[in-house]
Enzyme design. Structure first.
Site, PDB file in Angstrom:
ATOM      1  CB  THR A   1      14.177  64.493  41.735  1.00 59.15           C
ATOM      2  OG1 THR A   1      13.373  65.742  42.470  1.00 59.15           O
ATOM      3  CG2 THR A   1      14.992  64.460  41.039  1.00 59.15           C
TER       4      THR A   1
ATOM      5  CE1 TYR B   1      24.990  44.916  43.526  1.00 61.50           C
ATOM      6  CE2 TYR B   1      25.942  44.693  45.298  1.00 61.50           C
ATOM      7  CZ  TYR B   1      25.430  45.516  44.010  1.00 61.50           C
ATOM      8  OH  TYR B   1      26.292  46.491  44.005  1.00 61.50           O
TER       9      TYR B   1
ATOM     10  CD  GLU C   1      23.950  43.991  39.280  1.00 60.01           C
ATOM     11  OE1 GLU C   1      23.494  42.097  38.901  1.00 60.01           O
ATOM     12  OE2 GLU C   1      24.429  44.717  39.131  1.00 60.01           O
TER      13      GLU C   1
ATOM     14  CE  LYS D   1      14.804  68.489  43.123  1.00 56.52           C
ATOM     15  NZ  LYS D   1      15.525  68.657  41.826  1.00 56.52           N
TER      16      LYS D   1
ATOM     17  NE  ARG E   1      19.060  63.969  49.001  1.00 60.99           N
ATOM     18  CZ  ARG E   1      18.749  65.124  48.147  1.00 60.99           C
ATOM     19  NH1 ARG E   1      19.046  65.624  46.920  1.00 60.99           N
ATOM     20  NH2 ARG E   1      18.573  66.310  49.209  1.00 60.99           N
TER      21      ARG E   1
ATOM     22  CG  ASP F   1      12.920  66.551  35.458  1.00 66.73           C
ATOM     23  OD1 ASP F   1      12.414  66.706  36.463  1.00 66.73           O
ATOM     24  OD2 ASP F   1      13.627  66.835  34.953  1.00 66.73           O
TER      25      ASP F   1
END
Ligand SMILES: *Cc1c(COP(=O)(O)O)cnc(C)c1O
Length: 448
Positions: free
Chosen positions: A225, A54, A56, A228, A234, A199
């Site tokens: 992203t 974790y 954060e 791709k 991902r 984008d």
């Protein structure tokens, strides 16, 4: 010892599905333009124990202890993203493209604000304000379109932006085969005071490799992203440009605060690590060559399909993707082509074409691309061979019909499915695709 042997002992059902999926990826021609094959090193990094942590917050400012090594990992990803794209700020924590886009809205807009994006059936993304996406419900979405020739209608963008004064304008697409007109959009954004958000999810690898114009001098914010054409895990990144910082000196801070604590909790540290590696890979000379080859392959594929009598939307391609108009077989025939090709081991998707004459669910075209096949090492010769396989198979849908009545449509589709699986051309092509795949091994490191 096989890669999945240990898993097979504890969970044979799951191991079997994984094994079949790996074999499917090896034995089919993957031509969905949003897909690719990450390197074996990226895949192994993704499967590391970093998934346990974790973290954060951001490097040096975490809410949990034990993050000294995760900070190194995240800083590597951030620095490599900044260097690769030439931007002053990068956030590498977004879970994927859609939540990243939502974070951009949340950072820059209030509910009800006007936004503009390319209409979904014209090639835009759901998150650019389409009505079934929350982005089309929370904001006043004013979509722009492509002209009948398939190119973005810049005059319409200028008129709509002047009339509606949007808070932000998206430039980016999921089904667009030409270079994106960043410069013209930057002028329109300046004239109307809008933020310009590029984008580049589909083309990020081409931008990084120099095979597509960069949005950096034009856009205020860039989202991409990472899975791709960029060939990473991902995930997604949001970058702020110098131009963006000039328009709003707090832009980077706004984006970071919206990702965490605004929208997300702990970042996926295993993904961040895999992304750091993918960004290193994308900065190498081999990746420049890869991205240039992706485009050369796409052009070779398109030329050969055109020779076989298929009409390409816009007449061709500048990038990794092609859109094929199938209206010569009737309206709504994309699903027939997709399924026949699937039977022949060629994976792509049905897609709308400009001024779609049928529906978004039963569109009249197919979309295909070369990023994944180029990763396997295929070049122009293989593309021409594959174009002929595609043409041979798609010709088999001639004579079938898309029908408006649901029962009649289903009956016709059932007849088609029954016949196509025994079709000699389809079966013959399946054998050819298998042989071609075996010449370009995928993940030889993974022994099943
Ligand atoms: C793929 C894509 C997205 C969404 O990414 P997900 O990771 O699938 O949520 C957003 N915008 C564009 C242009 C895309 O191509």
């Amino acid at each position: 010892m096989g890669e999945l042997d240990a898993l097979g002992k504890v969970d044979p059902e799951l191991a079997e599905a994984l094994k079949k999926e790996i074999i499917r990826q090896r034995e089919t021609l993957e031509m969905i333009p949003s897909e690719n094959f990450a390197s074996i090193d990226v895949i192994r990094t993704l499967g590391s124990p970093l998934t346990n942590k974790y973290s954060e917050g951001y490097p040096g400012k975490r809410y949990y202890g034990g993050n000294e090594f995760i900070d190194i990992v995240e800083n590597l990803a951030i620095d490599r993203a900044k260097r690769l794209f030439g931007v002053p700020h990068a956030n590498v924590q977004p879970y994927s493209g859609s939540p990243a886009n939502f974070a951009i809205y949340a950072a820059l807009c209030k509910p009800g604000d006007t936004i503009m994006g390319l209409n979904l059936p014209d090639g835009g993304h759901l998150t650019h304000g389409w009505k079934t996406s929350v982005t089309g419900q929370f904001f006043n979405s004013v979509p722009y379109h492509v002209k009948p020739d398939g190119y973005i209608d810049i005059d319409e963008v200028r008129t709509l932006a002047g009339e509606n004064r949007p808070k932000l304008i998206w430039i980016g697409a999921t089904a667009y085969t030409r270079e994106l007109p960043f410069e013209e959009f930057a002028k329109i954004a300046d004239e109307t005071g809008a933020y310009l958000i590029a984008d580049i999810s589909h083309i990020a690898g081409l931008v990084a490799g120099g095979a597509h114009k960069s949005p950096v001098p034009y856009a205020h914010v860039i989202m991409t992203t990472t899975h791709k054409t960029l060939r990473g895990p991902r995930g997604a990144m949001i970058m702020v440009t110098e131009r963006g910082m000039k328009k709003d000196p707090e832009l980077a801070e706004k984006i970071d605060k919206t990702i965490f604590p605004g929208l997300q909790g702990g970042p996926h540290d295993n993904t961040t690590a895999a992304l750091a590696l993918a960004l290193l890979e994308a900065s190498r000379p081999e990746f420049r060559e890869y991205s240039a080859q992706v485009v050369r392959n796409s052009k070779a594929l398109g030329d050969e399909l055109a020779k076989r009598g298929f009409r390409l939307v816009t007449g061709g391609t500048d990038n990794h993707m092609l859109l094929v108009d199938l209206t010569k077989y009737g309206h709504g025939m994309g699903i027939y082509a997709q399924e026949a090709l699937d039977m022949a081991g060629i994976v792509l998707n049905k897609n709308t074409i400009p001024a779609e004459p049928w529906t978004a669910f039963y569109p009249s075209g197919i979309r295909l691309g070369t990023p994944a096949l180029t990763t396997r090492g295929m070049k122009e010769n293989e593309m021409r061979e594959i174009a002929n396989y595609i043409a041979d198979v798609v010709e088999q849908i001639n004579g079938y019909k898309m029908l408006a009545d649901k029962d009649l449509r289903n009956a016709e589709l059932a007849r088609f499915r029954n016949e196509i699986k025994q079709n000699a051309t389809v079966l013959g092509t399946k054998a050819k695709t298998l042989a071609l795949c075996s010449r370009f091994p995928l993940y030889p490191e993974i022994v099943l």
